[in-house]
Design an enzyme around this catalytic site. Structure first.
Site, short mmCIF file in Angstrom:
data_model
loop_
_atom_site.label_atom_id
_atom_site.label_comp_id
_atom_site.label_asym_id
_atom_site.label_seq_id
_atom_site.Cartn_x
_atom_site.Cartn_y
_atom_site.Cartn_z
N ASP A 48 32.33 13.59 76.86
CA ASP A 48 30.91 13.60 77.28
C ASP A 48 29.86 13.39 76.17
OD1 ASP A 48 32.53 14.81 79.13
OD2 ASP A 48 31.32 16.59 79.36
N GLN A 64 31.24 15.38 72.92
CA GLN A 64 32.47 16.18 72.93
C GLN A 64 33.48 15.46 72.05
OE1 GLN A 64 33.25 19.33 75.25
NE2 GLN A 64 31.38 19.21 74.06
N TRP A 72 42.29 15.10 74.11
CA TRP A 72 41.36 16.23 74.21
C TRP A 72 41.95 17.43 73.48
CZ3 TRP A 72 40.88 21.22 76.00
CH2 TRP A 72 39.56 21.67 76.25
N GLU A 230 29.95 19.09 87.35
CA GLU A 230 29.83 19.24 85.90
C GLU A 230 28.59 18.47 85.41
OE1 GLU A 230 34.39 19.54 84.40
OE2 GLU A 230 33.74 17.51 84.76
N TRP A 312 38.56 10.79 83.77
CA TRP A 312 39.54 11.84 83.44
C TRP A 312 40.95 11.52 83.94
CZ3 TRP A 312 39.24 14.74 79.52
CH2 TRP A 312 38.02 15.26 79.08
C1 FRU Z 1 33.16 17.03 81.62
C2 FRU Z 1 33.67 18.30 80.96
C3 FRU Z 1 32.57 19.35 80.90
C4 FRU Z 1 33.00 20.20 79.76
C5 FRU Z 1 33.61 19.21 78.82
C6 FRU Z 1 34.76 19.72 78.01
O1 FRU Z 1 33.82 15.89 81.24
O2 FRU Z 1 34.80 18.78 81.67
O3 FRU Z 1 32.38 20.02 82.11
O4 FRU Z 1 31.93 20.90 79.20
O5 FRU Z 1 34.04 18.12 79.60
O6 FRU Z 1 35.15 18.82 77.04
#
Ligand code: FRU
Length: 508
Positions: A48, A64, A72, A230, A312
């Site tokens: 994100d 992120q 991740w 989200e 995702w």
């Molecule tokens: C959305 C998300 C958010 C969270 C982040 C974690 O893609 O799931 O809700 O804060 O990614 O990396």
């Protein structure tokens, strides 16, 4: 002897030039599939966009980030800066995990009035509001492992200090309690936080960013609920002098073409509650690859949106080696009244002109036989923009292909009144079973006239149709770059104007 020396020098030359050729793929920012006009991290994992805020002539983009790998992991906030949202410079990592957990998504504000008290010696604080995600609490099966925290910067976003009183908003027992987007609500001189709370939005307000009061909830029974809500955003936009509020809500899964996507609601916000003008489900981008999109703060009446160009469903498996995933182009948002419905339209920011290169124009081309633009103008570069205006819309198809017969199809189907992108035969598609596919989006206006802008960037395409009313983003991974570009039409469409523009790489 002389001959041997010559041979040696020749051998050295051959081996050096061979090495240069072999290495050209590994030059930073020029590897296979590396976007040339979109932001991607130099290395490692990104999801994100976070903390997008404009300040002192700089657009900040935090994201992120997992600097420990290409999938991740424990989340940090990476950081990049730009003066035009097109050319980016990656900065040192801004926020690291701490005793409260990983640094999940959130926003950043310019606290001009120093309501937080973080300002010092007349320096304006930039304040980041993010989710502290405690992985231990999550593993222990607790419900309150996500809480909202603050960090601030007194040097224009370069270095950050966490607030000692974190967290500032405690979880009341909701498993998904995250991604705070904070805006200044000027008429009541207060901050408003829009927070994703599982299957709805909760609004909070605060005088100082440190103490928060719950205002209201929205959306349990409205909108798309195929997955968890989200990364929300709340912005105001004018339409013919009338002010509306747009609530952006990302949802994963449950998007129109599967997996993650961005929906929105148009309505009114009175500082306490959000009331939508209708109950329809609407999408900012119908393609498979735009998620977690939100807007920049502190840009005045202009509202600029940017999303993560992935999904995702397969973001951790896409076949890039050094880094994973890029952002979309930044897009200007506008409201439009289409037969009484108020819809959001988005188009690439005009700053994209900063990378325009050579351009080619055609007018009134009748597409009877397949028309090869690459035969006319030469092999396609890796990144370019194609703009077409059509006065009498009919079915047409744009195909990008290579010598391995891999192709990406983009088009309009007049019977179904749908735009589509088909990556079924686009190259590498088997790394995840949900990657391959034909993705569709409705045409939202009922006019014979149409325009379309397609931005191609090495491994992505973004389609903006009908002044940005229908948008689709899609990534692809051919085994050889697509050098061919061809137009076909089953109904003999006339393209009244066509412009092909080479885009210059933003990377050195
Ligand atoms: C959305 C998300 C958010 C969270 C982040 C974690 O893609 O799931 O809700 O804060 O990614 O990396």
């Amino acid at each position: 002897m002389q001959k041997i020396t010559k041979l040696f020098i020749l051998g050295l030359f051959v081996s050096v030039s061979f090495k240069v050729a072999a290495q050209s793929d590994t030059i930073p920012y020029h590897e296979d599939y590396r976007p040339q006009v979109h932001f991607s991290p130099e290395a490692h994992w990104m999801n994100d966009p976070n903390g997008m805020v404009y300040y002192n002539g700089i657009y900040h983009l935090f994201f992120q980030y997992y600097p420990g790998g290409t999938t991740w992991g424990p989340m940090h906030w990476g950081h990049a800066e730009s003066r035009d949202m097109i050319h980016w410079k990656q900065m040192p990592t801004a926020l690291y995990p701490d005793s409260l957990g990983y640094i999940f998504s959130g926003s950043a504000v310019v606290d001009s009035n120093n309501t937080s008290g973080f300002g010092k010696d007349g320096k304006t604080p930039l304040v980041a509001i993010f989710t502290s995600h405690d992985p231990k609490g999550e593993r222990a099966g607790k419900n309150d492992f996500q809480n909202e925290s603050l960090a601030y910067s007194l040097d224009n976003g370069t270095t950050w200090k966490k607030y000692s009183g974190n967290p500032v908003l405690k979880n009341p027992g909701i498993r998904d309690f995250r991604d705070p987007k904070v805006n200044w609500y000027a008429s009541e001189r207060k901050w408003v936080m829009t927070l994703a709370t599982q299957n709805h939005i909760t609004f909070y307000s605060s005088p100082d960013l440190k103490t928060w009061t719950k205002e209201s909830e929205f959306g349990r029974q409205l909108g798309a609920h195929g997955g968890v809500w989200e990364c929300p955003d709340l912005i105001s936009l004018e339409l013919n002098g009338e002010k509306f509020w747009v609530l952006i809500v990302n949802v994963n899964p449950g998007g129109p073409n599967g997996g993650s996507a961005t929906q929105y609601f148009v309505g009114q916000f009175n500082g306490n509650t959000f009331t939508p003008v209708d109950n329809e489900i609407k999408w900012v981008d119908y393609g498979p690859d735009e998620y977690a999109g939100v807007t920049w703060g502190n840009t005045g009446a202009r509202k600029i949106f940017l999303g993560w160009m992935s999904n995702w469903e397969y973001s951790g498996q896409v076949p890039t080696i050094k880094w994973r995933n890029a952002m979309t182009l930044p897009r200007d948002l506008k409201l439009k009244n289409i037969n009484g419905k108020i819809l959001l339209a988005s188009e690439p920011v005009s700053e994209l002109k900063n990378v325009y290169g050579k351009s080619y124009t055609l007018t009134d081309v009748k597409v009877l036989q397949p028309l090869s633009l690459s035969n006319k103008f030469g092999a396609m570069p890796r990144q370019y923009l194609l703009k077409m205006n059509i006065r009498q819309l009919k079915s047409y198809q744009v195909s990008l292909s290579n010598s391995k017969n891999e192709e990406l199809l983009i088009g309009y189907d007049s019977k179904k009144e749908q735009y589509y992108i088909d990556r079924t035969k686009s190259g590498k598609v088997d790394f995840n079973q949900n990657f391959s596919g034909r993705f569709v989006a409705p045409r939202l206006i009922n006019s014979p006239k149409s325009d379309i802008t397609i931005v191609v960037d090495n491994s992505s395409v973004e389609l903006f149709a009908d002044d940005g009313l229908t948008v689709m983003s899609c990534v692809f991974f051919p085994n050889e770059p697509y050098r061919k570009l061809q137009l076909t039409s089953s109904e003999t469409v006339t393209i009244n104007s066509l412009r092909l523009i080479d885009l210059k790489s933003i990377w050195p």
